[in-house]
Design a protein around this motif. Structure first.
Motif, PDB file in Angstrom:
ATOM      1  N   LYS A   1       0.812  -1.210   0.000  1.00  0.00           N
ATOM      2  CA  LYS A   1       0.000   0.000   0.000  1.00  0.00           C
ATOM      3  C   LYS A   1       0.853   1.271   0.000  1.00  0.00           C
ATOM      4  O   LYS A   1       0.372   2.339  -0.351  1.00  0.00           O
TER       5      LYS A   1
ATOM      6  N   TYR B   1       1.612   3.054   2.493  1.00  0.00           N
ATOM      7  CA  TYR B   1       1.039   4.050   3.404  1.00  0.00           C
ATOM      8  C   TYR B   1       2.123   4.804   4.183  1.00  0.00           C
ATOM      9  O   TYR B   1       1.853   5.818   4.783  1.00  0.00           O
TER      10      TYR B   1
ATOM     11  N   VAL C   1     -10.569  -5.133   5.769  1.00  0.00           N
ATOM     12  CA  VAL C   1     -11.089  -4.016   6.565  1.00  0.00           C
ATOM     13  C   VAL C   1     -12.614  -3.959   6.447  1.00  0.00           C
ATOM     14  O   VAL C   1     -13.326  -3.793   7.435  1.00  0.00           O
TER      15      VAL C   1
ATOM     16  N   PRO D   1     -10.038  -5.948  12.679  1.00  0.00           N
ATOM     17  CA  PRO D   1      -9.546  -4.772  13.413  1.00  0.00           C
ATOM     18  C   PRO D   1      -8.022  -4.642  13.372  1.00  0.00           C
ATOM     19  O   PRO D   1      -7.344  -4.855  14.365  1.00  0.00           O
ATOM     20  N   PHE D   2      -7.501  -4.266  12.204  1.00  0.00           N
ATOM     21  CA  PHE D   2      -6.059  -4.030  12.097  1.00  0.00           C
ATOM     22  C   PHE D   2      -5.658  -2.877  13.010  1.00  0.00           C
ATOM     23  O   PHE D   2      -6.466  -1.993  13.311  1.00  0.00           O
ATOM     24  N   ALA D   3      -4.381  -2.859  13.386  1.00  0.00           N
ATOM     25  CA  ALA D   3      -3.862  -1.777  14.226  1.00  0.00           C
ATOM     26  C   ALA D   3      -3.990  -0.446  13.491  1.00  0.00           C
ATOM     27  O   ALA D   3      -3.832  -0.374  12.280  1.00  0.00           O
ATOM     28  N   ARG D   4      -4.304   0.591  14.257  1.00  0.00           N
ATOM     29  CA  ARG D   4      -4.495   1.939  13.695  1.00  0.00           C
ATOM     30  C   ARG D   4      -3.584   2.939  14.379  1.00  0.00           C
ATOM     31  O   ARG D   4      -3.278   2.829  15.563  1.00  0.00           O
ATOM     32  N   GLU D   5      -3.219   3.983  13.622  1.00  0.00           N
ATOM     33  CA  GLU D   5      -2.518   5.129  14.200  1.00  0.00           C
ATOM     34  C   GLU D   5      -3.535   5.938  15.004  1.00  0.00           C
ATOM     35  O   GLU D   5      -4.746   5.752  14.843  1.00  0.00           O
ATOM     36  N   TYR D   6      -3.052   6.902  15.791  1.00  0.00           N
ATOM     37  CA  TYR D   6      -3.991   7.730  16.539  1.00  0.00           C
ATOM     38  C   TYR D   6      -4.852   8.589  15.615  1.00  0.00           C
ATOM     39  O   TYR D   6      -5.934   9.023  15.973  1.00  0.00           O
ATOM     40  N   SER D   7      -4.355   8.815  14.399  1.00  0.00           N
ATOM     41  CA  SER D   7      -5.122   9.574  13.408  1.00  0.00           C
ATOM     42  C   SER D   7      -6.296   8.785  12.852  1.00  0.00           C
ATOM     43  O   SER D   7      -7.154   9.351  12.178  1.00  0.00           O
ATOM     44  N   GLY D   8      -6.318   7.479  13.084  1.00  0.00           N
ATOM     45  CA  GLY D   8      -7.390   6.661  12.541  1.00  0.00           C
ATOM     46  C   GLY D   8      -6.989   5.900  11.289  1.00  0.00           C
ATOM     47  O   GLY D   8      -7.744   5.072  10.785  1.00  0.00           O
ATOM     48  N   TYR D   9      -5.776   6.196  10.774  1.00  0.00           N
ATOM     49  CA  TYR D   9      -5.311   5.485   9.584  1.00  0.00           C
ATOM     50  C   TYR D   9      -4.652   4.159   9.973  1.00  0.00           C
ATOM     51  O   TYR D   9      -4.221   3.971  11.111  1.00  0.00           O
ATOM     52  N   LEU D  10      -4.560   3.269   8.989  1.00  0.00           N
ATOM     53  CA  LEU D  10      -3.970   1.953   9.255  1.00  0.00           C
ATOM     54  C   LEU D  10      -2.478   2.045   9.547  1.00  0.00           C
ATOM     55  O   LEU D  10      -1.771   2.860   8.955  1.00  0.00           O
TER      56      LEU D  10
ATOM     57  N   ALA E   1      -2.861  -7.219  13.483  1.00  0.00           N
ATOM     58  CA  ALA E   1      -3.845  -7.065  14.552  1.00  0.00           C
ATOM     59  C   ALA E   1      -3.199  -7.680  15.788  1.00  0.00           C
ATOM     60  O   ALA E   1      -3.261  -8.886  15.993  1.00  0.00           O
TER      61      ALA E   1
END
Lengths: 243, 634
Positions: free
Chosen positions: B83, B85, B127, B132-141, B157
């Motif tokens: 990806k 990201y 998704v 429920p993959f781990a997310r940053e505090y921003s809400g992104y993967l 996860a």
């Protein structure tokens, strides 16, 4: 080390069961409980006896296949551990143990320590999913999810479907199992669309399977190998009333 | 030479072109076709659900009581996707390159490219299913890095990524059993493949609760039955993982590719005693923060914390400075074995190395490390009774993943028409060594995105007729029943478990991390002797008419004994080192694997002949997109 084992023997679902006594004096404290039964079974087979039927697969606490009652403890005398993650060092040399299957009307005994937990699959079949076909998904980062929500959803989704919650409950309720799935999906934006239908159908199936009602004794939470919280039962109830 | 049916054209366009030209079936005609899927792990569940969603009839089989128990559930670390990201230079091409190089140039380029290409959609799909993959505090993967690469492309996860992905696939499968034309057969084991006029047309199953055996006919058969690392007895696999479905299909004519390429995972827990039934895996992700070391002095038995820095050998960082503790699995495992064999092993049996988090805890704080790996540290404590926050973990290499499997072409179809093989059960994408977090990916991509297209293309070319009973089916059914009776009648003195343990020992000692001609020849002899003894001295209690775990085990060990001989044959034949296959005779001056591209730039694909003989076919590998180079992680 040595242990005296009283193990539940039951030929088939319809047969009458009883405890049988076995004495083992060549055990190692690092053995896991299933390894102890492997060891006993090798002996039984060589003596021309029927080995003990018990379920166990991954032996690292994640597949949910194992689980029985040891001296009244669901899974294990250790906290939040599965049977396969229980080692003989948890017992005292010379101790007498009672091993019996998880008991619940909705989990019929198949043989000895093996039970049938297909009722769980039938509950999931009534809505424990998001109805998205392969190919329909939007770009992953277009569905934002706060870190905290992702972590909470994971906490609920971590259920291994072992049935300890049911076995620990005096009413044999499946509220923790069902609530965890409902909460996991209800927390996510992509799961909200079907939330109403999901909770109604899953709860109805849970009742139809013969699981009892929840009276919030928290016994399930205390034994759950994945630390699933009873807060999910509250979520389920709230979702149910909303629906 | 075998034809892999790779489409012509530039590598970037092959899959797009294939899909554009593949034959389709009108939605109203799809329901006339039936497909059998054996196995309900990630590959099996995902293909069964996807085919049912398209409107095909699907019969799904698993020997488990529920599809959710399949061993995909145990994968911990993560799943790769290009990806980008992280904006760290990742791309489909980079992932393709890393995987081909990681596999030591023994995989099929076109398949690998397609896997990298499809990785993008797979994350989207998971998704959407609610994984429920781990997310940053921003809400992104969020992403982390894994062995053998220099970018962060692994989605995860916590330490339960396989479980969460399997939940997604299982839920999709269960949903189809409710709303689609999918029938689920739990506690059913496949005992044979039914062939009719050269095509795969069905299977023989045994109901493990009642003993009932039946013929099931279909228009195509998919095997997604996982890997066979459990053949080594001590492995990271679940107790019931087996090769029965693929081995019996092999005996019906399906070719077996690269059987000896088994990955030894560098971070499993060492064996503590003879009674032990498996080796628990600790996720490779731990190597992101843990440092691997052994005492500099051989035989040093001091407590790890009392060994000063100057007397420790961080051998991976020393030997492979640019990848360090994240060197690929084959290299890390071999390096550990080298240390253990030279007397630097640690632990009560001197069979492990340390994985130390002291520096990471000092740098990041215990809280951060707990958040990243908390469940793995808990698991370590449950199993060993030791606290890895205080004292380093002990790890050792263990049999883990089967790169080998039934040979498939670009369409994931074996040489038998109508027999498709998906996930770890096939050979294609990983070459001679699999990179971490590519296993979940391959299983998912095969099942969700590749097989639905290639199977429809196959079915479109035949007339549906799964209802016709076949003489071939009756014959297979009788043979399967006889096979079981034969095992029950031996009534010898040794249990299936004992034979399995003996088999595992032979393979570990003579065809494990290090292989050499002399020992392989010894293994060949030893296996023949063991197999003969099996048929004379096996002891199976009970009968075939009810639950009988020992009978199940005996059948699986019987198949393992056959497969083991092919594994050794394959290891002997390949006079080179590549990836996980390390022939002691073929190494560089620095002790690294030495490939021989002139003589072995092909996949060894085996056919079983009567009387235990094997015939070698070859699939020549072309490296058009990525030039062959020496694989270096220094």
């Amino acid at each position: 080390m040595n242990l005296t084992l009283n193990i539940w023997r039951q030929e088939s679902a319809s047969a009458k069961g009883k405890f049988e006594k076995y004495y083992l004096d060549d055990l190692d404290s690092h053995m896991s409980v299933p390894e102890m039964l492997d060891h006993l079974n090798e002996k039984l087979i060589k003596e021309g006896k029927d080995p003990i039927a018990f379920d166990s697969d991954c032996r690292e606490g994640i597949c949910g296949q194992c689980g029985f009652v040891i001296n009244g403890h669901i899974h294990s005398p250790e906290k939040h551990a599965t049977t396969c993650q229980t080692h003989l060092r948890s017992f005292i040399d010379g101790e007498e143990l009672y091993l019996e299957p998880f008991r619940a009307k909705a989990f019929p005994i198949k043989k000895d320590l093996c039970i049938d937990r297909k009722a769980f699959d039938r509950i999931i079949a009534k809505g424990g999913y998001i109805s998205v076909n392969t190919g329909q998904a939007p770009e992953a980062n277009s569905i934002l999810l706060s870190h905290e929500t992702a972590e909470s959803a994971f906490d609920a989704a971590a259920c291994i479907g072992c049935g300890a919650c049911v076995a620990s409950c005096k009413n044999a309720s499946a509220a923790l199992f069902t609530g965890a799935k409902i909460a996991h999906l209800a927390m996510l934006p992509q799961g909200k669309m079907e939330a109403e239908k999901r909770v109604k159908n899953m709860v109805a199936q849970m009742d139809a399977e013969g699981f009892g009602s929840c009276t919030f004794t928290k016994a399930c939470e205390a034994v759950c190998p994945q630390h699933i919280s009873i807060a999910h039962i509250v979520t389920m109830n709230r979702e149910y009333w909303k629906a | 030479m075998l034809n892999s049916k790779v489409p012509l054209g530039p590598i970037k366009d092959k899959w797009t072109q294939y899909k554009a030209q593949a034959k389709l079936i009108n939605p109203s005609n799809r329901r006339k076709y039936k497909v059998i899927v054996v196995g309900t792990g990630l590959a099996g569940s995902s293909v069964a659900a996807s085919l049912s969603e398209l409107g095909f009839q699907v019969d799904a089989f698993t020997f488990h009581e529920s599809p959710r128990r399949a061993h995909s559930v145990a994968a911990q670390g993560g799943i790769n996707a290009a990806k980008d990201y992280k904006n760290d230079g990742d791309s489909v091409w980079r992932m393709f390159y890393d995987t081909v190089k990681g596999g030591d140039f023994r995989s099929r380029e076109a398949n690998v490219y397609r896997m990298a290409e499809c990785s993008l959609a797979l994350i989207d799909q998971a998704v959407a299913q609610g994984v429920p993959f781990a997310r940053e505090y921003s809400g992104y993967l969020s992403n982390r890095s894994f062995g053998g690469v220099q970018v962060s492309r692994t989605f995860y996860a916590r330490g339960q990524t396989g479980q969460q992905l399997l939940q997604g696939a299982y839920q999709a499968l269960i949903r189809q059993s409710e709303v689609g034309q999918l029938k689920l057969h739990t506690r059913h084991e496949m005992l044979d493949l039914v062939m009719d006029k050269g095509k795969a047309k069905g299977i023989i199953s045994r109901n493990l609760d009642t003993g009932e055996m039946k013929i099931h006919m279909a228009d195509a058969v998919i095997l997604a039955t996982g890997g066979y690392g459990k053949i080594y007895y001590l492995s990271t696999l679940a107790m019931n993982c087996n090769a029965t479905a693929i081995w019996r299909a092999h005996l019906r004519g399906a070719y077996f590719a690269a059987p000896s390429w088994t990955q030894f995972h560098p971070t499993s827990l060492p064996q503590l005693g003879e009674y032990q039934s498996k080796l628990t895996l600790m996720s490779e992700s731990l190597r992101n923060d843990g440092r691997i070391w052994v005492p500099l002095k051989a035989g040093d038995s001091r407590e790890p914390n009392s060994i000063p820095e100057t007397e420790r050998d961080y051998y991976l960082e020393r030997k492979y400075p640019s990848f360090g503790n994240l060197a690929p699995r084959d290299i890390s495992s071999r390096a550990a074995k080298e240390q253990i064999d030279n007397g630097h092993g640690v632990g009560p049996l001197k069979n492990g190395v340390y994985l130390d988090f002291k520096d990471a805890i000092q740098r990041e704080g215990k809280g951060v490390i707990q958040k990243r790996y908390g469940n793995l540290f808990d698991m370590y404590k449950k199993i060993t009774g030791m606290d890895a926050y205080e004292t380093p973990m002990m790890i050792s290499p263990s049999a883990h993943f089967s790169m080998g499997g039934l040979w498939v072409d670009y369409e994931l179809m074996s040489n038998i028409e109508g027999l498709f093989v998906l996930g770890e059960a096939n050979f294609a994408d990983h070459g001679a060594n699999r990179l971490g977090a590519n296993s979940l990916l391959q299983a998912c991509v095969d099942g969700y995105f590749i097989a639905p297209h290639t199977i429809m293309n196959y079915l479109a070319g035949i007339n549906p007729n799964s209802s016709e009973s076949s003489q071939a089916g009756e014959k297979s059914l009788h043979e399967s029943k006889d096979k079981i009776q034969r095992l029950l009648k031996i009534k010898g003195h040794k249990t299936a478990e004992e034979f399995h343990k003996a088999l595992g020992k032979i393979l570990y000692q003579k065809c494990g991390l290090l292989r050499e001609k002399k020992k392989l020849l010894e293994a060949k002899e030893a296996l023949k002797v063991l197999q003969e003894e099996f048929y004379q001295n096996l002891l199976v209690p009970g009968d075939a008419e009810a639950i009988n775990f020992e009978l199940e085990k005996a059948g699986r060990v019987e198949d393992y004994l056959g497969l083991a001989q092919l594994i050794v044959e394959d290891a002997l034949q390949r006079e080179e080192s590549c990836g996980a296959h390390f022939r002691v005779e073929h190494q560089t001056a620095e002790g690294e694997a030495q490939r021989n591209d002139e003589a072995f730039k092909y996949v060894s694909v085996w056919e079983s002949l009567p009387e235990g003989k094997f015939y070698l076919h070859k699939e020549e590998l072309e490296f058009e997109a990525i030039p062959l180079t020496e694989r270096s992680y220094k």
